[in-house]
Design an enzyme around this catalytic site. Structure first.
Site, mmCIF file in Angstrom:
data_model
loop_
_atom_site.group_PDB
_atom_site.id
_atom_site.type_symbol
_atom_site.label_atom_id
_atom_site.label_comp_id
_atom_site.label_asym_id
_atom_site.label_seq_id
_atom_site.Cartn_x
_atom_site.Cartn_y
_atom_site.Cartn_z
ATOM 1 C CB CYS A 155 11.057 -5.973 16.255
ATOM 2 S SG CYS A 155 9.579 -5.074 15.949
ATOM 3 C CB CYS A 163 2.924 -6.403 7.948
ATOM 4 S SG CYS A 163 1.585 -4.911 7.898
ATOM 5 C CB CYS A 186 3.036 -9.229 14.362
ATOM 6 S SG CYS A 186 3.844 -8.607 15.726
ATOM 7 C CB CYS A 211 5.096 -7.127 2.810
ATOM 8 S SG CYS A 211 4.511 -5.890 2.090
ATOM 9 C CB CYS A 262 5.957 -7.594 9.541
ATOM 10 S SG CYS A 262 7.114 -6.897 10.347
ATOM 11 C CB CYS A 293 1.487 -0.198 1.582
ATOM 12 S SG CYS A 293 0.370 -0.931 3.087
ATOM 13 C CB CYS A 295 -3.136 -5.681 3.026
ATOM 14 S SG CYS A 295 -1.828 -6.672 3.438
ATOM 15 C CG ASP A 317 -7.586 7.792 10.729
ATOM 16 O OD1 ASP A 317 -6.716 7.150 11.510
ATOM 17 O OD2 ASP A 317 -8.227 7.195 9.784
HETATM 18 FE FE1 SF4 Z 1 8.522 -6.781 14.858
HETATM 19 FE FE2 SF4 Z 1 6.021 -8.013 14.661
HETATM 20 FE FE3 SF4 Z 1 7.492 -7.189 12.466
HETATM 21 FE FE4 SF4 Z 1 8.356 -9.402 14.225
HETATM 22 S S1 SF4 Z 1 6.394 -9.408 12.989
HETATM 23 S S2 SF4 Z 1 9.473 -7.624 13.376
HETATM 24 S S3 SF4 Z 1 7.791 -8.528 16.083
HETATM 25 S S4 SF4 Z 1 6.493 -5.951 13.839
HETATM 26 FE FE1 SF4 Z 2 2.476 -4.992 3.310
HETATM 27 FE FE2 SF4 Z 2 0.072 -5.600 3.511
HETATM 28 FE FE3 SF4 Z 2 1.565 -4.669 5.577
HETATM 29 FE FE4 SF4 Z 2 0.952 -2.872 3.233
HETATM 30 S S1 SF4 Z 2 -0.538 -3.770 5.021
HETATM 31 S S2 SF4 Z 2 2.916 -3.126 4.365
HETATM 32 S S3 SF4 Z 2 0.876 -4.507 1.858
HETATM 33 S S4 SF4 Z 2 1.694 -6.684 4.468
#
Ligand code: SF4
Ligand code: SF4
Length: 383
Positions: free
Chosen positions: A191, A247, A251, A201, A197, A217, A244, A135
């Site tokens: 993708c 996203c 996927c 969000c 995703c 975020c 969180c 990190d």
């Molecule tokens: Fe790409 Fe996964 Fe987002 Fe779909 S959900 S656009 S496969 S990162």
């Molecule tokens: Fe959105 Fe949660 Fe992904 Fe951040 S972690 S971009 S708030 S879905």
């Protein structure tokens, strides 16, 4: 002298890593996109990301380690795969939710000693200079990992391995050693036309695919942000109190998530993944350290965790939490008092506003008083 990549990888597996890739030490391919992101100030209060010395290191890895030849990148799975904690527990509005990577011990403490052991082992055979990071390095870790064949970068900006999803933590060491074989880069993206995703969000934090506005975020708002959570985003936080996973969870590549065997990264019980909000709102410093000491949540500190729990309580529709929020109006930390007031007003309406107003007579902090005025405008007394 070149060193055997096969031997290094076998040793990495013996150290307990699930993934390992080796790439020549070249600048990350999308450095320009990163610099544009900084220019747009989407990094929010994370000013260290824009520091000139750190940008210089991202441009040239020699600024981190003179003579660097290679990057060794490792991955360790954590329990993002469904089934470890029941969904009804995680989504219970009476509980606060913690991102899966933080369910167990602090991953820095788990990864870094193993990474250092791996680099030391290599040093005994190849004689090299090295720098290891989990990190903390000023390098674009995910991009280098993609270059080392560990996956592709998704529209959610995360590294996704085509056979295990995105539920793994990364660490790396830079080394002056050369290897006999380097991994071919992963695909740029897999993708396709998916946008799950971006749509899922809760705070619409992606202004476009592959770009994350950290200021929106929840990982930033609940962990990195030291001050007041923007009021407009609080209702969208749901019950997340630390990070969180949305996203990642939505996927489709997550269907390849693997069963995690690293006990240190698993939660000791369901409460560790989704603590009861009533317990979080009642935390004092000692209880916070007892409960979260040695986990990634510890670095948040008690006040910011309670701040986040207040927001989750405001979103919870759980009137049973009102007395605890009322008590927090007298908390020593203004951040807690202000967020508790917001939650109280959201849950309790006019009655709660009257109660909060009575407490404001002795309130020394202008921002808390301002929170009250904004709540009064937002939740007016019924005629
Ligand atoms: Fe790409 Fe996964 Fe987002 Fe779909 S959900 S656009 S496969 S990162
Ligand atoms: Fe959105 Fe949660 Fe992904 Fe951040 S972690 S971009 S708030 S879905």
């Amino acid at each position: 002298m070149t060193f055997s990549s096969r031997e290094l990888k076998a040793r990495a597996v013996a150290e307990g890593f699930n993934l390992v890739g080796i790439t020549p030490a070249r600048p990350a391919p999308h450095l320009d996109a990163y610099l544009s992101w900084i220019d747009a100030r989407m990094h929010g209060e994370m000013g260290y990301l824009a520091r000139a010395d750190r940008v210089a290191r991202r441009r040239d890895l020699n600024a981190i380690l003179p003579g660097v030849r290679s990057l060794v990148i490792v991955g360790l799975d954590y329990a993002l795969a469904a089934g470890v904690v029941p969904a009804e527990v995680l989504n219970d509005p009476a509980r606060g939710r913690i991102a899966a990577y933080a369910w167990g011990r602090d991953y820095h403490d788990v990864l870094l000693p193993r990474l250092e052991a791996l680099a030391t082992w290599l040093g005994a055979r190849a004689g090299h200079a090295w720098r290891a990071y989990v990190d903390t390095g000023a390098l674009l870790e995910r991009e280098h990992a993609q270059q080392a064949g560990l996956g592709f970068i998704g529209k959610n900006t995360l590294l996704i391995h085509p056979r295990r999803g995105s539920g793994f933590l990364l660490g790396e060491f830079l080394t002056t050693a050369e290897f006999d074989h380097y991994d071919p880069p992963g695909r740029e993206t897999l993708c396709g036309r998916c946008t799950r995703c971006l749509a899922a969000c809760p705070t619409q934090a992606f202004p476009q695919p592959y770009v994350l506005d950290a200021r929106r975020c929840l990982s930033y708002l609940t962990i990195e942000l030291k001050g007041w959570i923007p009021r407009g985003l609080r209702p969208q936080m749901g019950n997340w109190v630390f990070g969180c996973d949305v996203c990642q969870e939505v996927c489709p590549w997550q269907r390849f998530g693997v069963r995690v065997v690293e006990a240190a990264l698993l939660p000791v019980d369901a409460d560790r993944a989704a603590p009861r909000l009533a317990d979080l709102l009642a935390l004092d410093e000692a209880a916070f350290r007892r409960r979260f000491g040695g986990s990634p949540v510890e670095r948040l500190g008690r006040a910011r965790l309670v701040r986040n729990a207040c927001v989750a309580a405001g979103n919870s529709r759980q009137p049973a939490l009102l007395p605890l929020l009322q008590t927090l109006l007298a908390d020593p930390d203004p951040l807690v008092r202000g967020h508790a007031g917001w939650a109280l007003a959201r849950l309790g309406g006019a009655w709660a506003l009257d109660l909060w107003r009575d407490r404001l007579r002795d309130e020394p902090e202008a921002q808390v008083r301002r929170e009250f005025e904004l709540s009064r405008a937002e939740y007016p007394r019924p005629d």
